[in-house]
Design a protein around this motif. Structure first.
Motif, PDB file in Angstrom:
ATOM      1  N   GLY A  30       0.820  -1.211   0.000  1.00 34.62           N
ATOM      2  CA  GLY A  30       0.000   0.000   0.000  1.00 34.62           C
ATOM      3  C   GLY A  30       0.848   1.252   0.000  1.00 34.62           C
ATOM      4  N   GLU A  43      -0.872  11.844 -11.075  1.00 30.25           N
ATOM      5  CA  GLU A  43      -2.082  11.095 -10.696  1.00 30.25           C
ATOM      6  C   GLU A  43      -2.954  11.896  -9.735  1.00 30.25           C
ATOM      7  OE1 GLU A  43      -1.724   6.908  -9.730  1.00 30.25           O
ATOM      8  OE2 GLU A  43      -3.604   7.021  -8.628  1.00 30.25           O
ATOM      9  N   SER A  44      -2.334  12.674  -8.854  1.00 29.39           N
ATOM     10  CA  SER A  44      -3.170  13.458  -7.929  1.00 29.39           C
ATOM     11  C   SER A  44      -4.010  14.479  -8.703  1.00 29.39           C
ATOM     12  CB  SER A  44      -2.318  14.125  -6.858  1.00 29.39           C
ATOM     13  OG  SER A  44      -1.294  14.877  -7.446  1.00 29.39           O
ATOM     14  N   VAL A  92     -11.034  13.526 -12.357  1.00 26.02           N
ATOM     15  CA  VAL A  92     -12.141  12.564 -12.413  1.00 26.02           C
ATOM     16  C   VAL A  92     -13.236  12.915 -11.408  1.00 26.02           C
ATOM     17  CG1 VAL A  92     -10.709  10.662 -13.252  1.00 26.02           C
ATOM     18  CG2 VAL A  92     -11.142  10.857 -10.806  1.00 26.02           C
ATOM     19  N   SER A  93     -12.852  13.609 -10.335  1.00 28.60           N
ATOM     20  CA  SER A  93     -13.864  13.957  -9.318  1.00 28.60           C
ATOM     21  C   SER A  93     -14.833  15.021  -9.822  1.00 28.60           C
ATOM     22  CB  SER A  93     -13.198  14.407  -8.019  1.00 28.60           C
ATOM     23  OG  SER A  93     -12.695  15.718  -8.150  1.00 28.60           O
ATOM     24  N   ARG A 109     -11.060  22.067  -0.118  1.00 19.05           N
ATOM     25  CA  ARG A 109     -11.391  21.314  -1.349  1.00 19.05           C
ATOM     26  C   ARG A 109     -10.171  20.556  -1.897  1.00 19.05           C
ATOM     27  NH1 ARG A 109     -16.704  20.218  -2.534  1.00 19.05           N
ATOM     28  NH2 ARG A 109     -17.007  19.936  -4.736  1.00 19.05           N
ATOM     29  N   VAL A 129     -13.389   7.459  -7.158  1.00 21.09           N
ATOM     30  CA  VAL A 129     -12.131   7.571  -7.909  1.00 21.09           C
ATOM     31  C   VAL A 129     -11.770   6.229  -8.555  1.00 21.09           C
ATOM     32  CG1 VAL A 129      -9.630   7.883  -7.640  1.00 21.09           C
ATOM     33  CG2 VAL A 129     -11.206   9.522  -6.595  1.00 21.09           C
ATOM     34  N   GLY A 167       2.085   6.440  -6.898  1.00 18.45           N
ATOM     35  CA  GLY A 167       0.993   7.216  -7.497  1.00 18.45           C
ATOM     36  C   GLY A 167       1.123   8.691  -7.211  1.00 18.45           C
ATOM     37  N   VAL A 180      -6.848  12.550 -10.178  1.00 13.44           N
ATOM     38  CA  VAL A 180      -7.895  12.288  -9.170  1.00 13.44           C
ATOM     39  C   VAL A 180      -8.852  13.480  -9.112  1.00 13.44           C
ATOM     40  CG1 VAL A 180      -8.314  12.041  -6.684  1.00 13.44           C
ATOM     41  CG2 VAL A 180      -6.546  10.675  -7.775  1.00 13.44           C
ATOM     42  N   LYS A 181      -8.264  14.679  -9.116  1.00 18.14           N
ATOM     43  CA  LYS A 181      -9.110  15.882  -9.066  1.00 18.14           C
ATOM     44  C   LYS A 181      -9.970  15.987 -10.332  1.00 18.14           C
ATOM     45  CE  LYS A 181      -9.140  20.635  -7.746  1.00 18.14           C
ATOM     46  NZ  LYS A 181      -8.498  21.581  -6.853  1.00 18.14           N
ATOM     47  N   HIS A 204      -9.263  17.877  -3.437  1.00 17.32           N
ATOM     48  CA  HIS A 204      -9.713  16.728  -4.220  1.00 17.32           C
ATOM     49  C   HIS A 204      -8.610  16.056  -5.021  1.00 17.32           C
ATOM     50  CE1 HIS A 204     -14.297  17.507  -4.028  1.00 17.32           C
ATOM     51  NE2 HIS A 204     -13.717  17.524  -2.862  1.00 17.32           N
ATOM     52  N   THR A 205      -7.372  16.484  -4.774  1.00 21.63           N
ATOM     53  CA  THR A 205      -6.262  15.741  -5.377  1.00 21.63           C
ATOM     54  C   THR A 205      -5.929  14.512  -4.537  1.00 21.63           C
ATOM     55  OG1 THR A 205      -4.779  17.201  -4.169  1.00 21.63           O
ATOM     56  CG2 THR A 205      -5.178  17.745  -6.481  1.00 21.63           C
ATOM     57  N   MET A 206      -6.560  14.403  -3.394  1.00 20.43           N
ATOM     58  CA  MET A 206      -6.292  13.294  -2.481  1.00 20.43           C
ATOM     59  C   MET A 206      -7.613  12.604  -2.115  1.00 20.43           C
ATOM     60  SD  MET A 206      -4.355  11.427  -0.801  1.00 20.43           S
ATOM     61  CE  MET A 206      -2.867  12.213  -1.397  1.00 20.43           C
ATOM     62  N   CYS A 207      -7.548  11.291  -1.931  1.00 21.79           N
ATOM     63  CA  CYS A 207      -8.745  10.549  -1.513  1.00 21.79           C
ATOM     64  C   CYS A 207      -8.824  10.519   0.010  1.00 21.79           C
ATOM     65  CB  CYS A 207      -8.669   9.110  -1.994  1.00 21.79           C
ATOM     66  SG  CYS A 207      -8.628   8.934  -3.763  1.00 21.79           S
ATOM     67  N   TYR A 246     -17.565  13.126  -3.521  1.00 21.21           N
ATOM     68  CA  TYR A 246     -16.740  14.292  -3.862  1.00 21.21           C
ATOM     69  C   TYR A 246     -17.531  15.391  -4.565  1.00 21.21           C
ATOM     70  CZ  TYR A 246     -16.036  11.134  -7.917  1.00 21.21           C
ATOM     71  OH  TYR A 246     -16.200  10.250  -8.945  1.00 21.21           O
ATOM     72  N   PRO A 306      -5.724   3.107 -10.288  1.00 17.20           N
ATOM     73  CA  PRO A 306      -5.666   4.182  -9.284  1.00 17.20           C
ATOM     74  C   PRO A 306      -4.682   3.869  -8.153  1.00 17.20           C
ATOM     75  CG  PRO A 306      -7.596   2.829  -8.912  1.00 17.20           C
ATOM     76  CD  PRO A 306      -6.872   2.220 -10.092  1.00 17.20           C
ATOM     77  N   PHE A 307      -3.412   4.146  -8.383  1.00  8.93           N
ATOM     78  CA  PHE A 307      -2.389   3.811  -7.382  1.00  8.93           C
ATOM     79  C   PHE A 307      -2.632   4.529  -6.059  1.00  8.93           C
ATOM     80  CE2 PHE A 307      -0.188   2.764 -11.331  1.00  8.93           C
ATOM     81  CZ  PHE A 307       0.362   1.543 -11.009  1.00  8.93           C
ATOM     82  N   ILE A 308      -3.003   5.821  -6.136  1.00  2.00           N
ATOM     83  CA  ILE A 308      -3.189   6.588  -4.895  1.00  2.00           C
ATOM     84  C   ILE A 308      -4.348   6.017  -4.082  1.00  2.00           C
ATOM     85  CG2 ILE A 308      -3.908   8.831  -3.969  1.00  2.00           C
ATOM     86  CD1 ILE A 308      -2.252  10.186  -6.090  1.00  2.00           C
ATOM     87  N   ALA A 309      -5.483   5.821  -4.734  1.00  6.83           N
ATOM     88  CA  ALA A 309      -6.674   5.345  -4.012  1.00  6.83           C
ATOM     89  C   ALA A 309      -6.458   3.942  -3.444  1.00  6.83           C
ATOM     90  CB  ALA A 309      -7.891   5.367  -4.930  1.00  6.83           C
ATOM     91  N   ILE A 310      -5.956   3.028  -4.264  1.00  2.00           N
ATOM     92  CA  ILE A 310      -5.746   1.651  -3.797  1.00  2.00           C
ATOM     93  C   ILE A 310      -4.650   1.623  -2.722  1.00  2.00           C
ATOM     94  CG2 ILE A 310      -5.038  -0.690  -4.475  1.00  2.00           C
ATOM     95  CD1 ILE A 310      -7.647  -0.159  -5.723  1.00  2.00           C
ATOM     96  N   GLY A 311      -3.579   2.384  -2.943  1.00  2.00           N
ATOM     97  CA  GLY A 311      -2.498   2.434  -1.960  1.00  2.00           C
ATOM     98  C   GLY A 311      -2.995   2.945  -0.624  1.00  2.00           C
ATOM     99  N   LEU A 312      -3.759   4.026  -0.663  1.00  2.00           N
ATOM    100  CA  LEU A 312      -4.296   4.589   0.582  1.00  2.00           C
ATOM    101  C   LEU A 312      -5.197   3.581   1.300  1.00  2.00           C
ATOM    102  CD1 LEU A 312      -4.717   7.343   2.276  1.00  2.00           C
ATOM    103  CD2 LEU A 312      -6.910   7.370   1.129  1.00  2.00           C
ATOM    104  N   MET A 319       2.540   1.678  -3.430  1.00  2.31           N
ATOM    105  CA  MET A 319       1.587   2.136  -4.452  1.00  2.31           C
ATOM    106  C   MET A 319       1.219   3.597  -4.243  1.00  2.31           C
ATOM    107  SD  MET A 319      -0.845  -1.206  -4.695  1.00  2.31           S
ATOM    108  CE  MET A 319      -1.942  -0.645  -5.925  1.00  2.31           C
ATOM    109  N   PHE A 320       0.993   3.954  -2.987  1.00  2.35           N
ATOM    110  CA  PHE A 320       0.611   5.326  -2.682  1.00  2.35           C
ATOM    111  C   PHE A 320       1.742   6.290  -3.075  1.00  2.35           C
ATOM    112  CE2 PHE A 320       0.329   8.980   0.163  1.00  2.35           C
ATOM    113  CZ  PHE A 320      -0.976   9.371  -0.041  1.00  2.35           C
TER     114      PHE A 320
END
Lengths: 77, 285
Positions: free
Chosen positions: A15, A43-44, A50-51, B36, B61, A22, A47-48, B38-41, B48, B72-78, A18-19
């Motif tokens: 984890g 990727e960050s 896609v949100s 806001r 995400v 990413g 994320v924004k 939203h670059t982070m989960c 969101y 989604p590396f960030i989301a899955i990693g987190l 990956m975090f």
């Protein structure tokens, strides 16, 4: 060390890797109507995007921004 | 009587205030500073699109990334870090959508029990509406998670409708499917306890699955258990902590740790791993 403890440590390591990957290294090109070369986007930032429903794939498989100018306030779904 | 660890003593002091801990976490999720980010989960179920959302919803995400054929590396990693550390304690103590359902559960009316097997629908939701449907049919699909999510309706559609009504604009009514889902959801949270978390929550499926591997763990002193069944009475979510304390349907509200002999305690996997019972028991009458 037991099997469960090994799995726990492996999951945490996976984890974290990956975090960090990413967050700091994963970059993809995003195209827009005015830009054929594509912006390298972290990727960050993705994320924004896609949100707010700001990305789609075109028929060539490229990542395209769905808007020009000011971004939408929220995801349309 | 089993000696209680310092962690367990702390948890027992905190337990009567669990609802206030959940309310306190709202200050993190409801974006009081209008940041806001939203670059982070976040690790919780909070849409969101909500005007009051500090972070991005990890499930939204993952679904959007799946629809775009990206990983989604960030989301899955987190989620791996949080689930691997705490398991479903996030569901019991931190999630704002869980808090909403816990508040509804305070209304004193008769509740129906949810069969344990219905918890498997969470995995159907996770692999179906969050991963496979977006991957193969895109975000336009009617079964895309955000299109059927009650959190999205309550946290985005309702504020939009209220704002439009206040301003005198035409009200943007959602479609019939969304209205049906929200009516069923609102009815369900009053006739049973935490229906979304226990039957359909894809995030709860992830956290619940990792209960058996998470660093924070439940320890059952099997040899000291009197099989009084009090832990089953204390568990309002229909769990059987004396049978297995770290199952995937446990939301880790930790109420069961109040059981008399103190055989159920919070611990870490390095202490608790050998304490799981090996055979099924039933409580004495």
């Amino acid at each position: 060390m037991s099997k469960k403890q090994t799995i726990t440590i492996f999951l945490l390591g996976l984890g974290l890797s990956m975090f960090l990957y990413g967050f700091s290294m994963h970059v993809l090109p995003v195209y827009s109507e005015n830009n054929d070369k594509g912006f390298a986007t972290s990727e960050s930032a993705l994320v924004k995007e896609v949100s707010i429903g700001g990305l789609k794939r075109d028929t060539d498989g490229k990542l395209l921004k769905t808007y020009t100018g000011a971004p939408p306030k929220a995801c349309p779904t | 009587m089993v000696n209680k660890s310092k962690l367990q003593q702390f948890i027992l002091k905190l337990l009567p205030h669990r609802l206030w801990v959940q309310v306190g976490f709202l200050l993190v999720w409801l974006d009081p500073l209008a940041m806001r980010m939203h670059t982070m989960c976040s690790p919780v179920f909070h849409c969101y699109a909500c005007p009051l959302a500090t972070f991005a919803c990890p499930i939204g995400v993952i679904a959007q990334f799946s629809a775009l054929h990206m990983f989604p590396f960030i989301a899955i990693g987190l989620l791996l870090i949080v689930a691997g550390t705490l398991g479903s304690i996030i569901c019991g103590w931190v999630c704002p959508f869980g808090l909403l359902q816990d508040l509804a559960a305070k209304v004193p009316i008769k509740r129906f029990k949810i069969p344990r097997w219905m918890g498997y629908f969470r995995y159907v939701m996770l692999f179906g509406a969050v991963i496979l449907v977006p991957y193969f049919f895109g975000e336009e699909s009617a079964l895309f998670i955000c299109r059927i999510c009650p959190a999205g309706f309550l946290e985005k559609a309702v504020p939009d409708m209220a704002t439009a009504a206040v301003k005198g604009n035409p009200i943007p009514w959602p479609n019939a499917i969304k209205i049906t889902i929200i009516v069923v959801f609102l009815a369900a949270i009053f006739v049973t306890i935490r229906p979304w978390c226990r039957i359909l929550c894809p995030l709860g499926a992830i956290f619940g699955f990792f209960n058996r591997f998470s660093f924070f763990s439940m320890k059952l002193e099997d040899h000291s258990c009197t099989q009084c069944g009090k832990c089953r009475t204390l568990c309002q979510y229909g769990g059987t902590p004396d049978k297995a304390a770290n199952t995937d349907n446990c939301l880790r509200c930790l109420e069961c740790t109040k059981c008399g002999p103190g055989v159920l305690q919070t611990s870490t996997i390095f202490e608790a791993e050998t304490e799981e019972p090996t055979k099924e028991k039933s409580p004495k009458e």
